[in-house]
Enzyme design. Structure first.
Site, PDB file in Angstrom:
ATOM      1  N   LYS A  26     -18.574  13.925 -93.742  1.00  0.00           N
ATOM      2  CA  LYS A  26     -17.557  13.155 -94.468  1.00  0.00           C
ATOM      3  C   LYS A  26     -17.559  11.689 -94.052  1.00  0.00           C
ATOM      4  O   LYS A  26     -17.445  10.796 -94.888  1.00  0.00           O
ATOM      5  CB  LYS A  26     -16.163  13.741 -94.240  1.00  0.00           C
ATOM      6  N   ARG A 100      -5.426  18.607 -95.038  1.00  0.00           N
ATOM      7  CA  ARG A 100      -6.075  19.773 -94.430  1.00  0.00           C
ATOM      8  C   ARG A 100      -5.272  21.051 -94.622  1.00  0.00           C
ATOM      9  O   ARG A 100      -5.678  22.108 -94.145  1.00  0.00           O
ATOM     10  CB  ARG A 100      -6.309  19.524 -92.941  1.00  0.00           C
ATOM     11  N   ARG A 134     -24.678  14.935 -82.607  1.00  0.00           N
ATOM     12  CA  ARG A 134     -23.815  13.858 -83.097  1.00  0.00           C
ATOM     13  C   ARG A 134     -23.348  12.948 -81.964  1.00  0.00           C
ATOM     14  O   ARG A 134     -22.905  13.395 -80.916  1.00  0.00           O
ATOM     15  CB  ARG A 134     -22.591  14.442 -83.814  1.00  0.00           C
ATOM     16  N   ARG A 167     -17.799  12.845 -78.561  1.00  0.00           N
ATOM     17  CA  ARG A 167     -16.360  13.031 -78.687  1.00  0.00           C
ATOM     18  C   ARG A 167     -15.941  14.312 -77.969  1.00  0.00           C
ATOM     19  O   ARG A 167     -16.661  15.297 -77.961  1.00  0.00           O
ATOM     20  CB  ARG A 167     -15.952  13.117 -80.165  1.00  0.00           C
ATOM     21  N   ARG A 178     -12.468  25.179 -85.066  1.00  0.00           N
ATOM     22  CA  ARG A 178     -12.046  24.295 -86.157  1.00  0.00           C
ATOM     23  C   ARG A 178     -12.618  24.750 -87.495  1.00  0.00           C
ATOM     24  O   ARG A 178     -11.941  24.681 -88.528  1.00  0.00           O
ATOM     25  CB  ARG A 178     -12.494  22.851 -85.857  1.00  0.00           C
TER      26      ARG A 178
END
Length: 223
Positions: A26, A100, A134, A167, A178
């Site tokens: 996203k 969400r 990532r 992160r 998640r």
């Protein structure tokens, strides 16, 4: 239910939402949309992390949810996003990472009607592999993925040259939780936006693969 004509009468030229599971791309897709179509980008994740890094009262309140992979309460998210949308004024905008939950989607549609929804449907196994690779430039929120969106210089941000970081919420076990929560929460949101006739779904593995179709959809919408 509020009539569709009422919801859309308040909507301006481009009021869009981009949906997708955590690490579905996203952020990268949003960056391309913002650059190509010159719209304001409102990222709920970036805003939350900014508050957490700045140790604001909101940041302290939401950190326990974010770092454990849980959703921040609806009322907190809705209040924050409403303020962010008001700050961009009459600009066209793209919401990234919000809504969400169905409650958030319904509240958003009443307060700031959306007229285009982009849904990135990326396989779970692709997402988990992506998370492993990532890296993020924390001050700006720019995201890199080694292998398909690699930084020009390994470990460095393309714009500033500053070091990239991992992160805290990119741990595999947190991401898996998640993803499970996202899957359960997203189904009613997708159904909601489908019923309004504004949902566009894109299936694929990479941003490069999906981008031409997303760009074409937005171009047609804006014309």
């Amino acid at each position: 239910m509020v009539a569709l004509s009422t919801w859309f009468s308040k909507a301006a030229a481009f009021r869009a939402v981009i949906l997708g599971a955590p690490a579905s791309g996203k952020g990268t897709m949003s960056a391309r949309i913002v650059e190509h179509f010159k719209v304001a980008h409102i990222s709920s994740g970036d805003k939350l992390r900014l508050h957490m890094n700045s140790n604001t009262e909101l940041g302290k309140a939401v950190s326990k949810y974010v770092l454990s992979g849980k959703f921040v309460p609806d009322d907190v998210m809705i209040s924050m996003i409403n303020k962010e949308i008001e700050l961009v004024g009459d600009q066209n905008w793209l919401l990234d990472g919000f809504p969400r939950t169905l409650t958030q989607a319904e509240k958003l549609q009443k307060e700031h009607p959306v007229n285009l929804v982009l849904y990135l449907n990326v396989p779970t196994e692709v997402i988990l592999n992506r998370v492993k690779n990532r890296w993020v430039h924390l001050p700006s929120g720019r995201v890199y993925n080694v292998g398909f969106n690699s930084p020009k210089v390994p470990g460095k941000d393309d714009v500033t040259g500053e070091p990239l970081s991992k992160r805290d919420d990119d741990k595999i076990e947190i991401v898996q939780e998640r993803l499970e929560r996202y899957s359960k929460a997203t189904e009613p949101i997708v159904t909601f936006y489908t019923s309004l006739g504004i949902l566009n779904s894109f299936q694929g593995n990479t941003t490069n693969e999906l981008w031409p179709h997303v760009k074409e959809t937005i171009t047609k919408f804006m014309s």
